[in-house]
Design an enzyme around this catalytic site. Structure first.
Site, PDB file in Angstrom:
ATOM      1  N   ASP A  52       0.890  -1.151   0.000  1.00  0.00           N
ATOM      2  CA  ASP A  52       0.000   0.000   0.000  1.00  0.00           C
ATOM      3  C   ASP A  52       0.921   1.191   0.000  1.00  0.00           C
ATOM      4  O   ASP A  52       1.904   1.239   0.742  1.00  0.00           O
ATOM      5  CB  ASP A  52      -0.942   0.015   1.211  1.00  0.00           C
ATOM      6  CG  ASP A  52      -2.068   1.030   0.998  1.00  0.00           C
ATOM      7  OD1 ASP A  52      -2.530   1.170  -0.152  1.00  0.00           O
ATOM      8  OD2 ASP A  52      -2.474   1.692   1.962  1.00  0.00           O
TER       9      ASP A  52
ATOM     10  N   LYS B 205      13.457   5.183 -12.493  1.00  0.00           N
ATOM     11  CA  LYS B 205      12.353   5.055 -11.530  1.00  0.00           C
ATOM     12  C   LYS B 205      12.452   3.744 -10.762  1.00  0.00           C
ATOM     13  O   LYS B 205      12.253   3.715  -9.542  1.00  0.00           O
ATOM     14  CB  LYS B 205      11.002   5.131 -12.246  1.00  0.00           C
ATOM     15  CG  LYS B 205       9.829   4.951 -11.285  1.00  0.00           C
ATOM     16  CD  LYS B 205       8.488   4.939 -11.976  1.00  0.00           C
ATOM     17  CE  LYS B 205       7.388   4.656 -10.956  1.00  0.00           C
ATOM     18  NZ  LYS B 205       6.050   4.630 -11.555  1.00  0.00           N
TER      19      LYS B 205
ATOM     20  N   TYR C  29       0.424   9.374  -9.305  1.00  0.00           N
ATOM     21  CA  TYR C  29       0.796  10.780  -9.148  1.00  0.00           C
ATOM     22  C   TYR C  29       2.150  11.098  -9.789  1.00  0.00           C
ATOM     23  O   TYR C  29       2.673  12.201  -9.615  1.00  0.00           O
ATOM     24  CB  TYR C  29       0.836  11.145  -7.654  1.00  0.00           C
ATOM     25  CG  TYR C  29      -0.524  11.107  -6.990  1.00  0.00           C
ATOM     26  CD1 TYR C  29      -1.322  12.243  -6.906  1.00  0.00           C
ATOM     27  CD2 TYR C  29      -1.013   9.919  -6.455  1.00  0.00           C
ATOM     28  CE1 TYR C  29      -2.576  12.199  -6.308  1.00  0.00           C
ATOM     29  CE2 TYR C  29      -2.268   9.864  -5.845  1.00  0.00           C
ATOM     30  CZ  TYR C  29      -3.047  11.003  -5.779  1.00  0.00           C
ATOM     31  OH  TYR C  29      -4.283  10.964  -5.185  1.00  0.00           O
TER      32      TYR C  29
ATOM     33  N   HIS D 160       9.978   4.879  -4.169  1.00  0.00           N
ATOM     34  CA  HIS D 160       9.617   4.367  -2.845  1.00  0.00           C
ATOM     35  C   HIS D 160       9.360   2.868  -2.907  1.00  0.00           C
ATOM     36  O   HIS D 160       9.775   2.112  -2.038  1.00  0.00           O
ATOM     37  CB  HIS D 160       8.383   5.103  -2.324  1.00  0.00           C
ATOM     38  CG  HIS D 160       7.184   5.047  -3.242  1.00  0.00           C
ATOM     39  ND1 HIS D 160       7.231   5.406  -4.564  1.00  0.00           N
ATOM     40  CD2 HIS D 160       5.894   4.658  -3.024  1.00  0.00           C
ATOM     41  CE1 HIS D 160       6.045   5.251  -5.118  1.00  0.00           C
ATOM     42  NE2 HIS D 160       5.216   4.797  -4.206  1.00  0.00           N
TER      43      HIS D 160
ATOM     44  N   PHE E  97       2.567   6.066 -13.638  1.00  0.00           N
ATOM     45  CA  PHE E  97       1.129   6.050 -13.368  1.00  0.00           C
ATOM     46  C   PHE E  97       0.904   6.756 -12.040  1.00  0.00           C
ATOM     47  O   PHE E  97       1.833   7.245 -11.408  1.00  0.00           O
ATOM     48  CB  PHE E  97       0.597   4.613 -13.350  1.00  0.00           C
ATOM     49  CG  PHE E  97       1.223   3.734 -12.290  1.00  0.00           C
ATOM     50  CD1 PHE E  97       0.611   3.544 -11.057  1.00  0.00           C
ATOM     51  CD2 PHE E  97       2.435   3.097 -12.526  1.00  0.00           C
ATOM     52  CE1 PHE E  97       1.194   2.736 -10.088  1.00  0.00           C
ATOM     53  CE2 PHE E  97       3.022   2.287 -11.562  1.00  0.00           C
ATOM     54  CZ  PHE E  97       2.393   2.112 -10.339  1.00  0.00           C
TER      55      PHE E  97
END
Length: 198
Positions: free
Chosen positions: A68, A174, A153, A179, A151
């Site tokens: 999440d 990326k 934000y 994160h 994708f």
């Protein structure tokens, strides 16, 4: 088989790329279209990831990786946070969500647009044991969307070291700095040690 607890094709593509060096067969919830939706009603990224991982593992009988993640914006008191995916409503598109965010932040100067992408990742085994991992990418919210990659934000999140939004960065960059990538690096170390997922 290791199951990724998501139906988001962008996320599946990204996660499979992060795991491709491991000798692991990877599936996703796209392989289980009949599985009921898991209500993500936890009060933190970790609670939602754990709930999702447990439910999918109990349904499939396989080890599961669930994450999440979301965008935490300082000047909005941490919003959208755990509501990132549904910020503009339950059926909102990625663009709906980041447009709502930009509207809320209209007039906020660059110096006060600090934000962070946060990810909580859970590796859950059918015997009920699990491990959790965290990842974070700090930056700030752009004034306007830029870029077409990624994708969520990504088009409105600027990474200071690159001076670009995540959506402007090559996927290999990326997949190294995000994160989710940072949490997955920790996960991969664990998977390499565990023979239980083969």
């Amino acid at each position: 088989m290791l199951i990724l607890a998501t139906k988001n094709r962008g996320k599946i593509r990204e996660l499979k790329a992060l795991l491709e060096e491991l000798d692991v067969e990877v599936g996703s919830l796209l392989d289980y279209p009949e599985m009921p939706e898991v209500l993500e009603d936890g009060s933190s990224f970790f609670e939602n990831a754990l709930k999702k991982a447990r439910a999918v593992s109990e349904y499939t009988g396989d080890p599961v990786v669930a994450d999440d993640s979301g965008l935490v914006v300082e000047c909005l008191g941490g919003r959208p946070g755990i509501h990132s995916a549904r910020y503009a409503g339950p059926r909102a598109s990625d663009e709906d969500n980041y447009r709502k965010l930009l509207e809320e932040m209209r007039g906020v100067p660059d110096s006060e647009r600090a934000a962070a992408f946060r990810c909580s990742l859970v590796l859950y085994h059918p015997d009920g044991t699990y491990r959790s991992f965290e990842g974070m990418l700090e930056g700030f919210v752009a004034q306007e969307p830029r870029g077409t990659k990624g994708f969520g934000y990504d088009p409105v999140f600027i990474v200071p070291e690159y001076g670009k939004t995540v959506a402007e960065l090559p996927s290999e960059v990326k997949n190294r700095i995000s994160h989710r990538a940072r949490a997955f690096q920790e996960l991969k170390k664990t998977l390499k040690k565990e023979a239980r997922i083969h």
